[in-house]
Design a protein around this motif. Structure first.
Motif, PDB file in Angstrom:
ATOM      1  N   ALA A 154       0.804  -1.220   0.000  1.00  0.00           N
ATOM      2  CA  ALA A 154       0.000   0.000   0.000  1.00  0.00           C
ATOM      3  C   ALA A 154       0.842   1.278   0.000  1.00  0.00           C
ATOM      4  CB  ALA A 154      -0.929  -0.001   1.209  1.00  0.00           C
ATOM      5  N   LEU A 155       1.825   1.304   0.884  1.00  0.00           N
ATOM      6  CA  LEU A 155       2.566   2.555   1.047  1.00  0.00           C
ATOM      7  C   LEU A 155       3.682   2.704   0.025  1.00  0.00           C
ATOM      8  CD1 LEU A 155       2.657   2.738   4.938  1.00  0.00           C
ATOM      9  CD2 LEU A 155       1.154   3.912   3.368  1.00  0.00           C
ATOM     10  N   GLU A 156       3.930   1.594  -0.705  1.00  0.00           N
ATOM     11  CA  GLU A 156       4.960   1.673  -1.737  1.00  0.00           C
ATOM     12  C   GLU A 156       4.418   2.539  -2.870  1.00  0.00           C
ATOM     13  OE1 GLU A 156       6.090  -1.544  -4.630  1.00  0.00           O
ATOM     14  OE2 GLU A 156       7.443  -1.993  -2.981  1.00  0.00           O
ATOM     15  N   GLY A 157       5.177   3.498  -3.284  1.00  0.00           N
ATOM     16  CA  GLY A 157       4.688   4.361  -4.367  1.00  0.00           C
ATOM     17  C   GLY A 157       3.969   5.598  -3.842  1.00  0.00           C
ATOM     18  N   LEU A 158       3.545   5.553  -2.570  1.00  0.00           N
ATOM     19  CA  LEU A 158       2.851   6.727  -2.030  1.00  0.00           C
ATOM     20  C   LEU A 158       3.826   7.901  -1.922  1.00  0.00           C
ATOM     21  CD1 LEU A 158       0.235   7.895  -0.932  1.00  0.00           C
ATOM     22  CD2 LEU A 158       0.852   7.082   1.327  1.00  0.00           C
ATOM     23  N   GLY A 159       5.064   7.591  -1.520  1.00  0.00           N
ATOM     24  CA  GLY A 159       6.092   8.636  -1.410  1.00  0.00           C
ATOM     25  C   GLY A 159       6.311   9.333  -2.741  1.00  0.00           C
ATOM     26  N   LYS A 160       6.334   8.531  -3.798  1.00  0.00           N
ATOM     27  CA  LYS A 160       6.540   9.057  -5.152  1.00  0.00           C
ATOM     28  C   LYS A 160       5.403  10.009  -5.535  1.00  0.00           C
ATOM     29  CE  LYS A 160       8.203   6.810  -9.384  1.00  0.00           C
ATOM     30  NZ  LYS A 160       8.141   5.506 -10.062  1.00  0.00           N
ATOM     31  N   LEU A 161       4.188   9.572  -5.225  1.00  0.00           N
ATOM     32  CA  LEU A 161       3.014  10.396  -5.539  1.00  0.00           C
ATOM     33  C   LEU A 161       3.039  11.704  -4.738  1.00  0.00           C
ATOM     34  CD1 LEU A 161       0.288  10.780  -6.962  1.00  0.00           C
ATOM     35  CD2 LEU A 161      -0.787   9.522  -5.117  1.00  0.00           C
ATOM     36  N   LEU A 162       3.387  11.606  -3.459  1.00  0.00           N
ATOM     37  CA  LEU A 162       3.435  12.813  -2.617  1.00  0.00           C
ATOM     38  C   LEU A 162       4.513  13.776  -3.121  1.00  0.00           C
ATOM     39  CD1 LEU A 162       2.841  11.209   0.909  1.00  0.00           C
ATOM     40  CD2 LEU A 162       1.211  12.523  -0.446  1.00  0.00           C
ATOM     41  N   ASN A 163       5.632  13.216  -3.629  1.00  0.00           N
ATOM     42  CA  ASN A 163       6.676  14.071  -4.215  1.00  0.00           C
ATOM     43  C   ASN A 163       6.174  14.768  -5.473  1.00  0.00           C
ATOM     44  OD1 ASN A 163       8.579  13.606  -2.291  1.00  0.00           O
ATOM     45  ND2 ASN A 163       9.525  11.874  -3.350  1.00  0.00           N
ATOM     46  N   THR A 164       5.423  14.015  -6.287  1.00  0.00           N
ATOM     47  CA  THR A 164       4.852  14.618  -7.498  1.00  0.00           C
ATOM     48  C   THR A 164       3.912  15.756  -7.115  1.00  0.00           C
ATOM     49  OG1 THR A 164       4.969  12.513  -8.659  1.00  0.00           O
ATOM     50  CG2 THR A 164       3.463  14.145  -9.574  1.00  0.00           C
ATOM     51  N   ILE A 165       3.089  15.509  -6.088  1.00  0.00           N
ATOM     52  CA  ILE A 165       2.155  16.553  -5.635  1.00  0.00           C
ATOM     53  C   ILE A 165       2.930  17.780  -5.154  1.00  0.00           C
ATOM     54  CG2 ILE A 165       0.440  17.117  -3.845  1.00  0.00           C
ATOM     55  CD1 ILE A 165      -0.567  14.161  -4.213  1.00  0.00           C
ATOM     56  N   LYS A 166       4.024  17.527  -4.418  1.00  0.00           N
ATOM     57  CA  LYS A 166       4.870  18.647  -3.951  1.00  0.00           C
ATOM     58  C   LYS A 166       5.413  19.450  -5.118  1.00  0.00           C
ATOM     59  CE  LYS A 166       6.771  17.426   0.548  1.00  0.00           C
ATOM     60  NZ  LYS A 166       7.165  16.039   0.772  1.00  0.00           N
ATOM     61  N   SER A 167       5.899  18.750  -6.155  1.00  0.00           N
ATOM     62  CA  SER A 167       6.475  19.510  -7.264  1.00  0.00           C
ATOM     63  C   SER A 167       5.392  20.238  -8.063  1.00  0.00           C
ATOM     64  CB  SER A 167       7.382  18.646  -8.147  1.00  0.00           C
ATOM     65  OG  SER A 167       6.628  17.709  -8.843  1.00  0.00           O
ATOM     66  N   VAL A 168       4.182  19.659  -8.150  1.00  0.00           N
ATOM     67  CA  VAL A 168       3.071  20.373  -8.799  1.00  0.00           C
ATOM     68  C   VAL A 168       2.748  21.638  -7.992  1.00  0.00           C
ATOM     69  CG1 VAL A 168       0.596  20.275  -9.355  1.00  0.00           C
ATOM     70  CG2 VAL A 168       2.072  18.345  -9.915  1.00  0.00           C
ATOM     71  N   GLN A 169       2.753  21.504  -6.663  1.00  0.00           N
ATOM     72  CA  GLN A 169       2.475  22.668  -5.802  1.00  0.00           C
ATOM     73  C   GLN A 169       3.532  23.762  -6.022  1.00  0.00           C
ATOM     74  OE1 GLN A 169       2.494  20.381  -2.187  1.00  0.00           O
ATOM     75  NE2 GLN A 169       0.285  20.572  -1.867  1.00  0.00           N
ATOM     76  N   LYS A 170       4.768  23.324  -6.179  1.00  0.00           N
ATOM     77  CA  LYS A 170       5.868  24.283  -6.316  1.00  0.00           C
ATOM     78  C   LYS A 170       5.852  24.975  -7.678  1.00  0.00           C
ATOM     79  CE  LYS A 170      10.118  22.760  -5.829  1.00  0.00           C
ATOM     80  NZ  LYS A 170      11.010  21.871  -5.048  1.00  0.00           N
ATOM     81  N   ILE A 171       5.591  24.193  -8.746  1.00  0.00           N
ATOM     82  CA  ILE A 171       5.783  24.720 -10.097  1.00  0.00           C
ATOM     83  C   ILE A 171       4.475  25.178 -10.752  1.00  0.00           C
ATOM     84  CG2 ILE A 171       6.720  24.224 -12.408  1.00  0.00           C
ATOM     85  CD1 ILE A 171       8.361  21.941 -10.972  1.00  0.00           C
TER      86      ILE A 171
END
Length: 255
Positions: A154-171
Motif C-alpha cells: 500500500a505505502l509503496e509508491g505513495l512517497g513518489k506520488l506525494l513528491n509529485t504533488i509537492k512539485s506540482v504545488q511548487k511549479i
C-alpha cells in the motif's frame, strides 16, 4: 463556487475509478451538482456510469486538444445530478500530442476552470500513471483524494506520488491541497488490512478520511451493469461507505 478534486494514485487497482464513480453518485443523491471528468484512457468511469464508450465522439481528448468547448463535451448520466465528460481509448494519444505544446500542463485547467460556477464538485478520475494526463488533472484541481489499498504494498509508491504533488504545488499549482487519503478494499478479517490501516493512520493521522471503503461484492458487480453502487444496490455496504465518504467531503468543505 465549486471545487475541483482529482482522484489520483499511479498504482493501478487501488479503487480510483470505483471511488470517482461512487463518490460522484453519492454526492449527487445528497443533492450536490456534480461533474465527473474521465481522464483515464481506459474510460472505466465513463462505462461505469452507463456511457457507451465506443460511441463517444467528443470527450476529454477533444477537450484537451481544445477542438471543442467543455460545454460541448458534457453529457448527463443515469445518476441523479451527475454529468460526465467521457473518455475514449484515443485519449492514449494525448500525452504524445501535448509533449511539445506550450503550457501543456495547463490544458485541462484552461478548459474547465470556468465550470466551477456551474457545479458544486468537479471530480477528475486520473489514469494510473504520473504522466501528462495526471499532471494536467493535478494542475487543474483544488485538491486531491488518494485511494490506498489495504494491502502489503500500500505505502509503496505513495512517497513518489506525494513528491509529485509537492512539485506540482511548487511549479504549477501552489493552491493544490490534499483532500485526504482514502483507505480502500478493507477486509476486517485480515490482520494485514488492520495493520495497513494502523500504519497509514499513524503516519498521516489527520490526512486520512475516517470513512474506510470495505471489500464488497456488490461494489465489484455494479460497473458491469453501467451503474454506480447507489443505483445498483443502495442497501449494500459499498453504498453506505461511499455515502459516508460523500458526507465527510461535504462536511469538510461546507462545514
Amino acid at each position: 463556487m465549486g471545487k475541483i478534486i482529482a482522484i489520483a494514485n499511479q498504482k493501478g487497482g487501488v479503487g480510483k475509478t470505483t471511488t470517482s464513480v461512487n463518490l460522484a453518485a453519492s454526492l449527487g443523491v445528497l443533492e450536490k451538482k456534480i461533474l465527473l471528468i474521465d481522464a483515464d484512457p481506459q474510460a472505466n468511469a465513463s462505462s461505469g456510469l452507463g456511457v457507451q464508450v465506443d460511441t463517444v465522439d467528443i470527450g476529454t481528448y477533444q477537450l484537451l486538444e481544445h477542438s471543442c468547448s467543455a460545454e460541448e463535451s458534457i453529457i448527463p448520466t443515469n445518476s441523479p445530478n451527475v454529468d460526465i465528460i467521457p473518455a475514449h481509448i484515443d485519449l492514449v494519444a494525448i500525452e504524445i500530442e501535448l509533449v511539445d505544446k506550450e503550457q501543456r500542463e495547463y490544458m485541462l485547467k484552461k478548459a474547465i476552470s470556468h465550470l466551477k460556477s456551474a457545479y458544486d464538485y468537479i471530480l477528475i478520475d486520473c489514469a494510473p500513471s504520473l504522466g501528462l494526463l495526471t499532471l494536467n488533472a493535478l494542475t487543474a484541481a483544488d485538491a486531491v483524494i488518494i485511494p490506498i489499498q489495504c494491502e502489503y504494498f500500500a505505502l509503496e509508491g505513495l512517497g513518489k506520488l506525494l513528491n509529485t504533488i509537492k512539485s506540482v504545488q511548487k511549479i504549477h499549482n501552489p493552491d493544490l491541497d490534499i483532500e485526504g487519503l482514502l483507505l480502500t478494499m478493507y477486509d476486517s478479517r485480515l490482520r494485514l488490512s488492520n495493520q495497513v490501516v494502523e500504519e497509514v493512520q499513524k503516519h498521516f493521522n489527520d490526512m486520512v478520511f475516517e470513512t474506510i471503503i470495505q471489500r464488497n461484492v456488490r461494489l465489484g458487480e455494479a460497473p458491469s451493469y453501467g451503474e454506480s453502487i447507489i443505483n445498483y444496490d443502495v442497501s449494500s455496504k459499498g453504498a453506505s461507505n461511499y455515502l459516508s465518504l460523500a458526507k465527510e467531503v461535504i462536511k469538510k468543505n461546507e462545514g
